[in-house]
Write a protein that holds these residues in place. Structure first.
Motif, PDB file in Angstrom:
ATOM      1  N   TYR A  69       0.828  -1.207   0.000  1.00  0.00           N
ATOM      2  CA  TYR A  69       0.000   0.000   0.000  1.00  0.00           C
ATOM      3  C   TYR A  69       0.861   1.255   0.000  1.00  0.00           C
ATOM      4  O   TYR A  69       0.592   2.208  -0.749  1.00  0.00           O
ATOM      5  N   VAL A  70       1.892   1.280   0.840  1.00  0.00           N
ATOM      6  CA  VAL A  70       2.760   2.456   0.926  1.00  0.00           C
ATOM      7  C   VAL A  70       3.379   2.751  -0.440  1.00  0.00           C
ATOM      8  O   VAL A  70       3.452   3.915  -0.873  1.00  0.00           O
ATOM      9  N   VAL A  71       3.803   1.722  -1.150  1.00  0.00           N
ATOM     10  CA  VAL A  71       4.429   1.911  -2.453  1.00  0.00           C
ATOM     11  C   VAL A  71       3.396   2.336  -3.493  1.00  0.00           C
ATOM     12  O   VAL A  71       3.573   3.342  -4.199  1.00  0.00           O
ATOM     13  N   MET A  72       2.293   1.605  -3.579  1.00  0.00           N
ATOM     14  CA  MET A  72       1.387   1.770  -4.707  1.00  0.00           C
ATOM     15  C   MET A  72       0.445   2.962  -4.524  1.00  0.00           C
ATOM     16  O   MET A  72       0.172   3.702  -5.474  1.00  0.00           O
ATOM     17  N   ASP A  73      -0.068   3.156  -3.330  1.00  0.00           N
ATOM     18  CA  ASP A  73      -0.885   4.344  -3.132  1.00  0.00           C
ATOM     19  C   ASP A  73      -0.023   5.543  -2.769  1.00  0.00           C
ATOM     20  O   ASP A  73      -0.500   6.679  -2.781  1.00  0.00           O
ATOM     21  N   GLY A  74       1.263   5.306  -2.454  1.00  0.00           N
ATOM     22  CA  GLY A  74       2.164   6.400  -2.127  1.00  0.00           C
ATOM     23  C   GLY A  74       2.370   7.328  -3.308  1.00  0.00           C
ATOM     24  O   GLY A  74       2.237   8.555  -3.186  1.00  0.00           O
ATOM     25  N   ALA A 106      -5.161   6.960 -13.431  1.00  0.00           N
ATOM     26  CA  ALA A 106      -6.614   6.780 -13.544  1.00  0.00           C
ATOM     27  C   ALA A 106      -7.042   5.321 -13.685  1.00  0.00           C
ATOM     28  O   ALA A 106      -8.047   4.914 -13.085  1.00  0.00           O
ATOM     29  N   PRO A 107      -6.320   4.471 -14.448  1.00  0.00           N
ATOM     30  CA  PRO A 107      -6.783   3.090 -14.586  1.00  0.00           C
ATOM     31  C   PRO A 107      -6.505   2.206 -13.367  1.00  0.00           C
ATOM     32  O   PRO A 107      -7.043   1.101 -13.285  1.00  0.00           O
ATOM     33  N   VAL A 108      -5.645   2.659 -12.437  1.00  0.00           N
ATOM     34  CA  VAL A 108      -5.179   1.740 -11.392  1.00  0.00           C
ATOM     35  C   VAL A 108      -5.347   2.273  -9.978  1.00  0.00           C
ATOM     36  O   VAL A 108      -5.108   1.529  -9.014  1.00  0.00           O
ATOM     37  N   TRP A 109      -5.760   3.534  -9.808  1.00  0.00           N
ATOM     38  CA  TRP A 109      -5.670   4.140  -8.479  1.00  0.00           C
ATOM     39  C   TRP A 109      -6.543   3.430  -7.456  1.00  0.00           C
ATOM     40  O   TRP A 109      -6.135   3.235  -6.308  1.00  0.00           O
ATOM     41  N   ASN A 134      -5.104   0.218  -6.134  1.00  0.00           N
ATOM     42  CA  ASN A 134      -3.972   0.368  -5.211  1.00  0.00           C
ATOM     43  C   ASN A 134      -4.418   0.287  -3.762  1.00  0.00           C
ATOM     44  O   ASN A 134      -3.663  -0.166  -2.890  1.00  0.00           O
ATOM     45  N   GLU A 135      -5.637   0.746  -3.475  1.00  0.00           N
ATOM     46  CA  GLU A 135      -6.111   0.782  -2.095  1.00  0.00           C
ATOM     47  C   GLU A 135      -6.602  -0.581  -1.602  1.00  0.00           C
ATOM     48  O   GLU A 135      -6.960  -0.720  -0.432  1.00  0.00           O
ATOM     49  N   THR A 136      -6.595  -1.574  -2.494  1.00  0.00           N
ATOM     50  CA  THR A 136      -6.933  -2.935  -2.065  1.00  0.00           C
ATOM     51  C   THR A 136      -6.020  -3.386  -0.936  1.00  0.00           C
ATOM     52  O   THR A 136      -6.448  -4.089  -0.004  1.00  0.00           O
ATOM     53  N   TRP A 137      -4.756  -2.972  -1.000  1.00  0.00           N
ATOM     54  CA  TRP A 137      -3.790  -3.424  -0.006  1.00  0.00           C
ATOM     55  C   TRP A 137      -4.076  -2.845   1.372  1.00  0.00           C
ATOM     56  O   TRP A 137      -3.804  -3.483   2.388  1.00  0.00           O
ATOM     57  N   SER A 163      -2.976  -5.110 -14.795  1.00  0.00           N
ATOM     58  CA  SER A 163      -3.418  -3.727 -14.999  1.00  0.00           C
ATOM     59  C   SER A 163      -2.235  -2.822 -15.330  1.00  0.00           C
ATOM     60  O   SER A 163      -2.304  -2.004 -16.255  1.00  0.00           O
ATOM     61  N   TYR A 164      -1.160  -2.955 -14.570  1.00  0.00           N
ATOM     62  CA  TYR A 164      -0.002  -2.105 -14.821  1.00  0.00           C
ATOM     63  C   TYR A 164       0.670  -2.452 -16.148  1.00  0.00           C
ATOM     64  O   TYR A 164       1.232  -1.568 -16.810  1.00  0.00           O
ATOM     65  N   TRP A 165       0.590  -3.700 -16.540  1.00  0.00           N
ATOM     66  CA  TRP A 165       1.173  -4.085 -17.830  1.00  0.00           C
ATOM     67  C   TRP A 165       0.351  -3.516 -18.982  1.00  0.00           C
ATOM     68  O   TRP A 165       0.913  -2.968 -19.948  1.00  0.00           O
TER      69      TRP A 165
END
Length: 334
Positions: free
Chosen positions: A20-25, A51-54, A57-60, A319-321
């Protein structure tokens, strides 16, 4: 030999929080950078990079919170009791940011500025109170002598400094993410912003590294006793190397390199937090084994977690790919 279920769950929660810290950071960091990017078109490009992934990111964050409730219910209750105010304020900030994220594209031009302000404000509030929560854990204000601390101990100097420090860390993550995902004016501006933020993050890490052992003899003993000192000695060297390589990468068209070096800095800071707290789930008194739920509950929920986590990792990676490449004004992904 059986599985140490509390230990397994502690590893899962630590992994979820780190993700979470990395991806929503960097996601929150984009909002923090809005005051430095005044052009509306450039702000649209910034937001379009996530926009496609934000929301994924909060799933974690959800996984980490649900895992704490399932595996360590005593710790969950103590944390909510003592840190309910910063947790609620963090969630309010995330709500404001999420609503503004969607509405700013749909708002008429006259109202766009208000939604930009809400996006920026929500990012600041969410980030600052996440830092306060982490600082409160490290400072050991959640439990003292086996009971929760009354009042608002999370407003003490160290948690507040940790909140300010996380603003710097997320801002640097956001700037280096945009270096990787944009070009033109946005990239040039973010390169200029990232340099002072990198030095500021080094200052934050140094202050915390000095403040923590001076305030907590237990942590000082863990850091500087033999043979732990031999294991921890490379960490400052790695921080220096990461900062040096980050500054070098910012001086050229380095693609993903600045972001990756920033990730290393964040990981080193997070690992220091984990080393300082281990094995306490609610410092300074409650260990993961003391706070763990019944073995049957831990085993049952662990099966579910081990089934769900690969699914989350798979759709996140996919998603990121799919949305890899740079984002440009008026265009899609390239």
């Amino acid at each position: 030999m059986g599985i140490d279920l509390p230990l397994a769950w502690a590893v899962i929660i630590l992994f979820a929080v780190m993700m979470y810290v990395v991806m929503d950071g960097f996601d929150l960091g984009i909002g923090l950078l809005f005051p430095f990017i005044r052009d509306r078109g450039d702000r649209d490009v910034m937001v379009n990079t996530v926009a496609p992934v934000w929301d994924g990111n909060e799933t974690w964050l959800v996984l980490g919170g649900a895992g704490l409730l399932a595996a360590f219910p005593t710790a969950y209750a103590l944390v909510l009791q003592t840190l309910s105010v910063p947790i609620v304020l963090m969630l309010i900030g995330l709500v404001f940011r999420g609503v503004a994220f969607e509405f700013r594209f749909k708002a008429p031009p006259a109202a766009r500025g208000r939604w930009d302000l809400a996006f920026w404000g929500g990012s600041i509030v969410a980030t600052f109170f996440q830092g306060i929560i982490l600082g409160a854990f490290l400072d050991g204000v959640v439990v003292s002598g086996g009971r929760t601390v009354s009042g608002m101990p999370w407003l003490s100097p160290f948690p507040v400094f940790a909140g300010a420090g996380l603003l710097v860390g997320y801002g640097l993550l956001g700037a280096t993410w945009l270096l990787m995902k944009t070009d033109g004016r946005v990239r040039t501006r973010c390169a200029a912003i990232a340099r002072p933020l990198a030095w500021a993050l080094l200052g934050v890490l140094l202050v915390i590294s000095v403040w923590t052992p001076l305030s907590h003899p237990r942590i000082a003993e863990r850091w500087f006793s033999y043979p732990n000192l031999l294991w921890f000695a490379p960490v400052p060297l790695l921080v220096g190397v990461a900062l040096w390589r980050l500054q070098a990468a910012l001086g050229r068209e380095a693609g993903a390199a600045p972001f990756l070096w920033t990730l290393l800095l964040v990981f080193l800071g997070y690992s220091g937090l984990g080393i300082s707290l281990w094995p306490f789930v609610v410092p300074p008194d409650l260990t993961i084994w003391e706070a763990a739920g019944p073995q049957q509950s831990l085993g049952f929920t662990l099966v579910g977690a081990l089934l769900v986590i690969p699914v989350i990792l798979t759709y996140t990676g996919w998603s990121y790919w799919v949305f890899r490449g740079r984002v440009r004004a008026g265009e899609g992904y390239h």
